[in-house]
Scaffold this active site. Structure first.
Site, PDB file in Angstrom:
ATOM      1  N   LEU A  72       0.827  -1.216   0.000  1.00 41.22           N
ATOM      2  CA  LEU A  72       0.000   0.000   0.000  1.00 41.22           C
ATOM      3  C   LEU A  72       0.859   1.263   0.000  1.00 41.22           C
ATOM      4  CD1 LEU A  72      -2.781  -1.187   2.492  1.00 41.22           C
ATOM      5  CD2 LEU A  72      -2.842  -1.176  -0.007  1.00 41.22           C
ATOM      6  N   VAL A 107       2.406   4.427  -2.317  1.00 44.06           N
ATOM      7  CA  VAL A 107       1.559   5.375  -3.066  1.00 44.06           C
ATOM      8  C   VAL A 107       0.927   4.709  -4.291  1.00 44.06           C
ATOM      9  CG1 VAL A 107       1.458   7.664  -4.084  1.00 44.06           C
ATOM     10  CG2 VAL A 107       3.156   7.171  -2.370  1.00 44.06           C
ATOM     11  N   MET A 108       1.724   3.939  -5.042  1.00 46.16           N
ATOM     12  CA  MET A 108       1.204   3.312  -6.261  1.00 46.16           C
ATOM     13  C   MET A 108       0.088   2.313  -5.932  1.00 46.16           C
ATOM     14  SD  MET A 108       2.628   4.361  -9.094  1.00 46.16           S
ATOM     15  CE  MET A 108       2.495   3.061 -10.309  1.00 46.16           C
ATOM     16  N   GLY A 109       0.351   1.437  -4.959  1.00 47.12           N
ATOM     17  CA  GLY A 109      -0.617   0.409  -4.589  1.00 47.12           C
ATOM     18  C   GLY A 109      -1.906   1.021  -4.068  1.00 47.12           C
ATOM     19  N   ALA A 145      10.515  -4.448  -7.148  1.00 52.16           N
ATOM     20  CA  ALA A 145      10.959  -5.635  -7.887  1.00 52.16           C
ATOM     21  C   ALA A 145      12.052  -6.375  -7.110  1.00 52.16           C
ATOM     22  CB  ALA A 145      11.485  -5.212  -9.251  1.00 52.16           C
ATOM     23  N   SER A 191       1.998   1.547 -15.987  1.00 52.49           N
ATOM     24  CA  SER A 191       2.741   2.798 -16.153  1.00 52.49           C
ATOM     25  C   SER A 191       1.841   4.004 -15.966  1.00 52.49           C
ATOM     26  CB  SER A 191       3.377   2.868 -17.542  1.00 52.49           C
ATOM     27  OG  SER A 191       4.007   4.127 -17.692  1.00 52.49           O
ATOM     28  N   LYS A 235       6.672  -3.771 -20.676  1.00 52.49           N
ATOM     29  CA  LYS A 235       6.850  -2.650 -19.733  1.00 52.49           C
ATOM     30  C   LYS A 235       8.331  -2.273 -19.627  1.00 52.49           C
ATOM     31  CE  LYS A 235       5.944   0.544 -16.705  1.00 52.49           C
ATOM     32  NZ  LYS A 235       6.945   0.765 -15.752  1.00 52.49           N
ATOM     33  N   HIS A 258       9.115  -0.274 -22.594  1.00 49.65           N
ATOM     34  CA  HIS A 258       8.497   1.045 -22.367  1.00 49.65           C
ATOM     35  C   HIS A 258       9.469   1.915 -21.563  1.00 49.65           C
ATOM     36  CE1 HIS A 258       6.504   3.798 -19.544  1.00 49.65           C
ATOM     37  NE2 HIS A 258       5.567   3.979 -20.454  1.00 49.65           N
ATOM     38  N   ASN A 259      10.020   1.352 -20.507  1.00 56.17           N
ATOM     39  CA  ASN A 259      10.929   2.130 -19.660  1.00 56.17           C
ATOM     40  C   ASN A 259      12.229   2.468 -20.381  1.00 56.17           C
ATOM     41  OD1 ASN A 259       8.913   1.706 -17.772  1.00 56.17           O
ATOM     42  ND2 ASN A 259      10.355   1.431 -16.094  1.00 56.17           N
ATOM     43  N   GLU A 272      11.450   5.281 -22.376  1.00 60.28           N
ATOM     44  CA  GLU A 272      11.311   6.415 -21.433  1.00 60.28           C
ATOM     45  C   GLU A 272      12.694   7.014 -21.113  1.00 60.28           C
ATOM     46  OE1 GLU A 272       8.847   5.532 -17.870  1.00 60.28           O
ATOM     47  OE2 GLU A 272      10.611   6.070 -16.708  1.00 60.28           O
ATOM     48  N   LYS A 325      16.456   2.662 -11.366  1.00 59.88           N
ATOM     49  CA  LYS A 325      16.096   1.422 -10.659  1.00 59.88           C
ATOM     50  C   LYS A 325      16.435   0.193 -11.474  1.00 59.88           C
ATOM     51  CE  LYS A 325      12.309   3.465  -8.087  1.00 59.88           C
ATOM     52  NZ  LYS A 325      11.618   4.167  -9.196  1.00 59.88           N
TER      53      LYS A 325
END
Ligand code: 6PG
Length: 475
Positions: A17, A19-21, A82, A134, A188, A191-192, A195, A266
């Site tokens: 939980l 911020v993202m979760g 991860a 994302s 993904k 994608h990064n 990015e 990361k």
């Protein structure tokens, strides 16, 4: 929907939980689904409860309580960092799960780990989906781009939740089933990688305008805002413009000038480069973007080197508006070439790992919600719509026309960067990629000759089949 007072009623659970979760859970709840959240850190569970208010959310303070809140067969999303934390959560969950339950890893996991976890869990009768999400905090809360991979059957169980919560472009959700195994996490990861390259390209234009043209933050804000209104429209362009106007609360100066020039990472960009090397797909702009983050870390050495390895930092003297116009075209060309590299990697990976990716669908779900969303993705989607087996975007008639029209500007800007002594490796490598890709002949024959000379590695000939070796020193 089931009565929220009964136990085991929640359609989906979230572990992690942060911020993202928390934001993603609130997003799911806003769409009418009954959800439960759990985090080892009780303060995060309390934060969730505070934010839940009237929503269909329950917070659990231990895993046992959490499992009791879920409807069977269970579907559990995890959004944790991860690596080891993912395995640790799976280990904690396993004793509480039954055959047919589903675990969804929505973090930025390394795709090979995802394959391993899916195989190990399959043996136990547990389904596993590796899902790229994302869009940062804002995306998670109000509509991310979602890249799911794994068993199609398992995906169908959660499809309504993902379709409801994803960003929408032309009323279509930015989510679709991508393929088996680690397909979602691989997409993904790329994608990064894209990015990273886009951020590096933007940083190079910043450097050219700041140190080359001497523009101030107000002017930079205006330039990026203007560019965002044209063919370069993208999320990263939009936030870049905003960054230059942000005032630091501490100093009352522009915040950008108070931020240390050391970029962190990361690992997803590095994984993209590593995977591309393994698959022998050239993606030099992404490689350079990773390398430049690494270079930024050597701050002390850079400071010492600057005193020794001098080159007069010239200020550009010619017409600024002409330069800015050329810079815009150069950046646009670099962006197309970056996407071309990323998509070429996906093409080869799809074949090698049997993902059976639909690249038109990938471009479509990247058009909203995610960090690399950009106007250009509409052209990329069209390119794969016209030809779904396109090996490289640079071969698409419309995109190649744009490259032909804009390449002179990229050449000009790369030359100015070299002259001024401003490092523009992503722009340079994009140009070199273009020049190499359009070269029907490359000097690789010399490399073959050298390999054969010093190591008898043999070479192929243009006039006959087979491999050949020459005694190079023989008179
Ligand atoms: C996204 C972002 C997200 C994360 C990056 C940051 O798509 O929402 O990519 O996943 O912010 O991974 O990566 P670095 O810390 O490596 O820059």
């Amino acid at each position: 929907m089931t009565n929220r007072n009964s136990k085991q009623h929640n359609e989906i659970g979230m572990i992690g939980l942060g911020v993202m979760g928390r934001n993603f859970l609130l997003n799911v709840a806003d769409h009418g689904f009954l959800v439960a959240g759990y985090d080892k850190d009780v303060s995060k569970v309390e934060a969730l409860r505070r934010e839940s208010k009237e929503r269909n959310i329950q917070g659990a303070e231990n895993i046992h309580e959490f499992i009791e809140l879920l409807r069977k067969p269970r579907a559990i999303i995890m959004l944790v960092p991860a690596g080891a934390p993912v395995d640790s959560v799976i280990k904690d969950l396993l004793p509480h799960l039954d055959k047919g339950d589903l675990i969804i890893d929505a973090g930025n996991s390394y795709f090979k780990d995802t394959d391993l976890r899916a195989d190990n869990l399959a043996v136990k009768g547990i389904h596993f989906l590796g899902v790229g999400v994302s869009g940062g905090e804002e995306g998670a809360r109000h509509g991310p781009s979602i890249m799911p991979g794994g068993s199609k059957e398992a995906y169908e169980r959660v499809r309504p939740i993902f379709e409801a919560t994803a960003a929408k472009v032309n009323n279509l959700p930015c989510v679709t089933y991508l393929g088996p195994g680690s397909a979602g996490h691989f997409v993904k990861m790329v994608h990064n990688g894209i990015e990273y390259a886009m951020m590096q390209l933007l940083s190079e234009t910043y450097d050219l305008m700041k140190r080359g043209l001497g523009l101030n933050d107000d002017q930079l804000h205006d330039v990026y805002n203007k560019w965002n209104n044209g063919e370069l429209n993208s999320y990263l362009m939009e936030i870049t413009g905003k960054i230059f106007s942000k005032v630091d609360e501490k100093t009352n100066k522009r915040l950008i000038d108070e931020i240390l020039d050391v970029a962190r990472q990361k690992g997803t960009g590095m994984w993209t480069s590593q995977s591309a090397m393994e698959l022998q797909v050239p993606i030099p702009t992404i490689d350079l973007a990773v390398a430049m983050r690494d270079m930024s870390v050597y701050k002390n050495q850079r400071e010492s080197a600057g005193k020794v390895l001098q080159w007069p930092m010239l200020i550009f003297k010619d017409n600024q508006n002409t330069f800015l116009n050329q810079l815009r075209h150069a950046l646009y060309t670099g962006m197309i070439i970056t996407y071309a590299q990323g998509m070429a990697l996906l093409t080869v990976a799809s074949d090698k790992y049997n993902y059976n990716l639909d690249l038109e669908a990938v471009a479509r779900i990247w058009r909203g919600g995610c960090i690399i969303r950009a106007g250009l993705l509409e052209d990329i989607q069209n390119a794969f719509h016209t030809r779904n087996d396109l090996p490289n975007l640079l071969l698409d008639p419309d995109l190649s026309k744009k490259i032909i029209e804009n390449q002179e500007h990229l050449r000009y800007i790369v030359c100015r960067g070299a002259e001024l002594g401003v490092p523009v490796p992503a722009l340079m490598s994009s140009l070199s990629y273009l020049d190499a890709y359009r070269s029907s002949w490359l000097p690789a024959n010399l490399i073959q000759a050298q390999r054969d000379y010093f190591g008898a590695h043999t070479y192929e000939r243009i006039d006959s089949k087979g491999t050949f070796h020459t005694e190079w020193e023989k008179k």
